[in-house]
Design an enzyme around this catalytic site. Structure first.
Site, PDB file in Angstrom:
ATOM      1  N   GLU A   1      40.281  38.802  39.876  1.00 38.67           N
ATOM      2  CA  GLU A   1      40.477  37.782  38.860  1.00 38.67           C
ATOM      3  C   GLU A   1      40.082  36.388  39.352  1.00 38.67           C
ATOM      4  O   GLU A   1      40.433  35.986  40.458  1.00 38.67           O
ATOM      5  CB  GLU A   1      41.976  37.812  38.539  1.00 38.67           C
ATOM      6  CG  GLU A   1      42.382  37.102  37.321  1.00 38.67           C
ATOM      7  CD  GLU A   1      43.864  37.375  37.026  1.00 38.67           C
ATOM      8  OE1 GLU A   1      44.547  38.065  37.801  1.00 38.67           O
ATOM      9  OE2 GLU A   1      44.330  36.875  36.003  1.00 38.67           O
ATOM     10  N   LYS A   7      41.552  38.659  28.228  1.00 39.70           N
ATOM     11  CA  LYS A   7      42.948  38.962  28.548  1.00 39.70           C
ATOM     12  C   LYS A   7      43.892  38.761  27.355  1.00 39.70           C
ATOM     13  O   LYS A   7      43.770  37.803  26.605  1.00 39.70           O
ATOM     14  CB  LYS A   7      43.384  38.060  29.688  1.00 39.70           C
ATOM     15  CG  LYS A   7      44.767  38.341  30.189  1.00 39.70           C
ATOM     16  CD  LYS A   7      45.065  37.440  31.356  1.00 39.70           C
ATOM     17  CE  LYS A   7      46.412  37.781  31.963  1.00 39.70           C
ATOM     18  NZ  LYS A   7      46.692  36.881  33.064  1.00 39.70           N
ATOM     19  N   CYS A  49      45.858  41.723  35.624  1.00 39.33           N
ATOM     20  CA  CYS A  49      47.046  41.068  36.158  1.00 39.33           C
ATOM     21  C   CYS A  49      48.337  41.429  35.421  1.00 39.33           C
ATOM     22  O   CYS A  49      48.793  42.553  35.452  1.00 39.33           O
ATOM     23  CB  CYS A  49      46.794  39.560  36.140  1.00 39.33           C
ATOM     24  SG  CYS A  49      47.713  38.716  37.434  1.00 39.33           S
TER      25      CYS A  49
HETATM   26  C1  NAG Z   1      40.418  36.805  34.433  1.00 45.09           C
HETATM   27  O1  NAG Z   1      41.122  35.992  35.335  1.00 45.09           O
HETATM   28  C2  NAG Z   1      42.051  35.167  34.720  1.00 45.09           C
HETATM   29  C3  NAG Z   1      42.487  34.115  35.684  1.00 45.09           C
HETATM   30  O2  NAG Z   1      43.536  34.399  36.476  1.00 45.09           O
HETATM   31  C4  NAG Z   1      43.128  36.027  34.180  1.00 45.09           C
HETATM   32  O3  NAG Z   1      44.173  35.275  33.655  1.00 45.09           O
HETATM   33  C5  NAG Z   1      42.523  36.903  33.127  1.00 45.09           C
HETATM   34  O4  NAG Z   1      43.460  37.753  32.635  1.00 45.09           O
HETATM   35  C6  NAG Z   1      41.346  37.661  33.653  1.00 45.09           C
HETATM   36  N1  NAG Z   1      40.670  38.265  32.550  1.00 45.09           N
HETATM   37  C7  NAG Z   1      40.792  39.527  32.231  1.00 45.09           C
HETATM   38  C8  NAG Z   1      40.067  39.967  31.056  1.00 45.09           C
HETATM   39  O5  NAG Z   1      41.438  40.301  32.857  1.00 45.09           O
END
Ligand code: NAG
Ligand code: NAG
Ligand code: NAG
Ligand code: NAG
Ligand code: NAG
Ligand code: NAG
Ligand code: NAG
Ligand code: NAG
Length: 552
Positions: free
Chosen positions: A77, A172, A204
């Site tokens: 991430e 996300k 995450c």
């Molecule tokens: C990409 O990274 C961001 C930053 O921490 C995170 O919040 C986000 O969920 C991530 N995107 C995906 C689609 O997982």
């Protein structure tokens, strides 16, 4: 859709002359495994151009000898452009390879173009997580006010195929207090590969919720997941690898998890997990973090065999080392919410305890035996047994409802001393000088519309117990019952020391439609019949064993 695949074919034909030679190591659809690499990545913070320094780090890993066998590489991430520049990301249906369509990076950011080229060059799938900008006018149905610059900013996972084409873009759903926009509707995103595996992706904090990941398992039968994370580990239940392995185990799926590496602020943890068999590779680093790729052959579920012996062990698990608070910043769960009791460990003595700890009506049955370990200064280790039934204590972000039972380590007799790492001095003088020769938790769990019960463990090196050392069973009490008997224990003759946590993490997400919760009308509305026959058919509890059965 037909038009799109038509375009893709045409596009492929037109660019065939430019295609790099397909790597001969590439797994094919018939093979019973594919080779994956997950990257633990320390992000550049001090450089004047962090994104280009991060890009150089990405490219070095992509081209490294360690990565040469991989079909797919997953980066963590926000470790490339979290400090800018943001980039547009092509719509996967348009089958755009920024490397070919925008070689001078006039529209897409330079790093996106470079990584598209790198994917082509090495002929691998690449998964990265970027800070994406998107025109609000792309989503005319969204009634929410747009920012002044006309852009939405998303945290987005981008997947390139072996030709550098963007084939997936996932934004996300559950933001963890980030300054980002959510999508108007949650997007459930999956992508197919030429090695015959369809992946779901999530990020995450999503791992604690039903949507999207658990939903993809139950509704679409997805068995392989890409998980990019910058996780902030929390004891006793939610350190990174502990959470990843528990999730993959409980769902019996493959999970490729790539973690940002910054232990001094609490982030680390990457691994490749094969469901009930645990980690094929996993790493939890300390100190200043690292940039490394962890590779494993991942058995496909379609050709599932009983137990594969030929699996690699943990990448760095050989020299285990207890981690202290000076090398890893650990968050602490709000344990004051728990009903808990100190385990009565007498110095230098073996002992045993059989005990129920109840949080209101929710009871956890513990059956424990231990013996002292040689070599300490004689100070006894402290453990508590705890039970909790309620919302997870989270401010400002989505909370999930949990029903947890667990044994967790403490640095002293009071509850405040539980759920942390010992200081390095304390680690030296005290250690955890006790070995558990028997450890079993038994609980009756209610069915719910959506729920996931997980074996949750972690040792003092912040890696979990391997599944070969424990037994887990989750059985419906009878065909028409809405209750499950769960037993989680050490296998016979297995002894465990250096334990920080041994628990059942019962994630009930939003706790909607849980058997026995709410009024009689609500229970009936949820489909729970107070009689002999079951009405409910949409419950996760029913679907899950069914799916597992189908997948055999
Ligand atoms: C990409 O990274 C961001 C930053 O921490 C995170 O919040 C986000 O969920 C991530 N995107 C995906 C689609 O997982
Ligand atoms: C392509 O990959 C090779 C190693 O696999 C590397 O030496 C070369 O620099 C790469 N070229 C580009 C344009 O990335
Ligand atoms: C996106 O976030 C910005 C900044 O917080 C906000 O002004 C804007 O209204 C958001 N857009 C949507 C569609 O929610
Ligand atoms: C952990 O911390 C100790 C004490 O501060 C230090 O001596 C040691 O080098 C650290 N280990 C790592 C891997 O950072
Ligand atoms: C490559 O693999 C070797 C052997 O497993 C390991 O020592 C090294 O750290 C790895 N390098 C990276 C960049 O992951
Ligand atoms: C359990 O502990 C008691 C003392 O508290 C002891 O008398 C008994 O033998 C122990 N049982 C086992 C199976 O070790
Ligand atoms: C426990 O063992 C240590 C080392 O053998 C010894 O120093 C200590 O006095 C013992 N404690 C008790 C209460 O017996
Ligand atoms: C179910 O029925 C039993 C008796 O048959 C009664 O004692 C119980 O309260 C009922 N429970 C609910 C939730 O209706």
């Amino acid at each position: 859709m037909a038009t799109n695949s038509g375009w893709r074919l045409l596009w492929l034909c037109l660019t065939l002359g430019l295609l790099p030679g397909l790597s001969h190591q590439a797994s094919i659809a018939e093979s019973d495994y594919y080779t994956a690499g997950v990257v633990e990545f320390r992000q550049s913070v001090l450089s004047t151009s962090p994104w280009s320094e991060n890009l150089a780090g990405y490219l070095e890993i992509i081209q490294s000898a360690n990565a040469s066998e991989t079909d797919i590489i997953v980066f963590p991430e926000l470790t490339i452009n979290s400090m800018g520049p943001q980039t547009f990301v092509p719509d996967p249906t348009e089958q755009i390879a920024p490397c070919l369509n925008d070689p001078s990076a006039l529209y897409y950011a330079e790093f996106l173009v470079s990584l598209s080229c790198a994917a082509r060059n090495v002929s691998k799938y690449l998964v990265i997580n970027v800070s994406e900008k998107k025109l609000c006018t792309d989503t005319p149905e969204d009634p929410r006010p747009c920012a002044y610059d006309g852009l939405n900013i998303h945290n987005t996972n981008v997947v390139f195929d072996r030709q550098g084409v963007v084939i997936s873009r996932y934004r996300k759903v559950h933001l963890y207090g980030e300054n980002r926009n959510t999508t108007y509707e949650p997007e459930l995103e999956t992508f197919e590969t030429d090695f015959g595996v369809t992946f779901g992706t999530f990020t995450c904090f999503d791992i604690l919720f039903y949507t999207p990941a658990h939903q993809l398992i139950l509704e679409q039968g997805i068995t392989d997941f890409i998980y990019t994370t910058m996780w902030f580990s929390q004891l006793p239940f939610l350190t990174a690898v502990q959470t990843q392995q528990a999730w993959a185990y409980a769902n019996n799926v493959n999970l490729l998890a790539a973690g940002a590496s910054f232990p001094l602020v609490g982030s680390s943890g990457s691994g490749i997990y094969h469901g009930r068999e645990g980690a094929l590779s996993s790493v939890m680093v300390q100190g200043t973090g690292e940039r490394s790729i962890h590779v494993a052959q991942v058995p496909k579920y379609t050709v599932r065999r009983p137990i594969r012996q030929r699996r690699q062990r943990r990448a760095l698990g050989t020299s285990r080392e207890a981690i202290s608070s000076s090398n890893f910043t650990m968050k602490r769960d709000y344990l004051e919410n728990y009903q808990s009791e100190l385990l009565p460990i007498a110095e230098n003595q073996s002992g045993n305890l059989t005990k129920d700890i109840c949080y209101e009506k929710f009871c956890c049955h513990f059956d424990i035996e231990w013996r002292p370990l040689e070599g300490g200064s004689g100070r006894s280790a402290s453990y508590r047994l705890g039970a909790y039934d309620g919302w997870r204590n989270e401010q400002n972000v989505d909370a999930n409802y949990i029903r947890n039972c667990g044994l967790f380590a403490c640095t002293g007799p009071t509850l405040e001393e539980c759920g942390g790492l010992p200081s390095s001095e304390k680690l030296e003088e005290q250690g955890l000088r006790v070995a558990f020769t028997r450890l079993e938790i038994g609980v009756t769990y209610p069915e719910s519309r959506e729920f996931l019960l997980m074996p949750n463990t972690v040792l003092d090196d912040l890696l979990p117990l391997e599944p070969s050392r424990f037994e887990w069973s989750q059985e419906q009490q009878s065909v028409d019952s809405y209750q499950y008997d769960v037993r989680f224990g050490l296998r016979d003759s297995v002894e465990v020391s250096n334990l920080l946590t041994f628990a059942i993490y019962g994630n009930y997400y939003d706790d909607k439609c849980t058997f026995g919760v709410g009024s009689e009308e609500q229970q009936v509305a949820c489909g729970y019949k107070n009689g002999s026959s079951r009405l409910v058919l949409f419950g996760a509890g029913l679907l899950m064993p069914l799916l597992l059965l189908l997948r055999g």
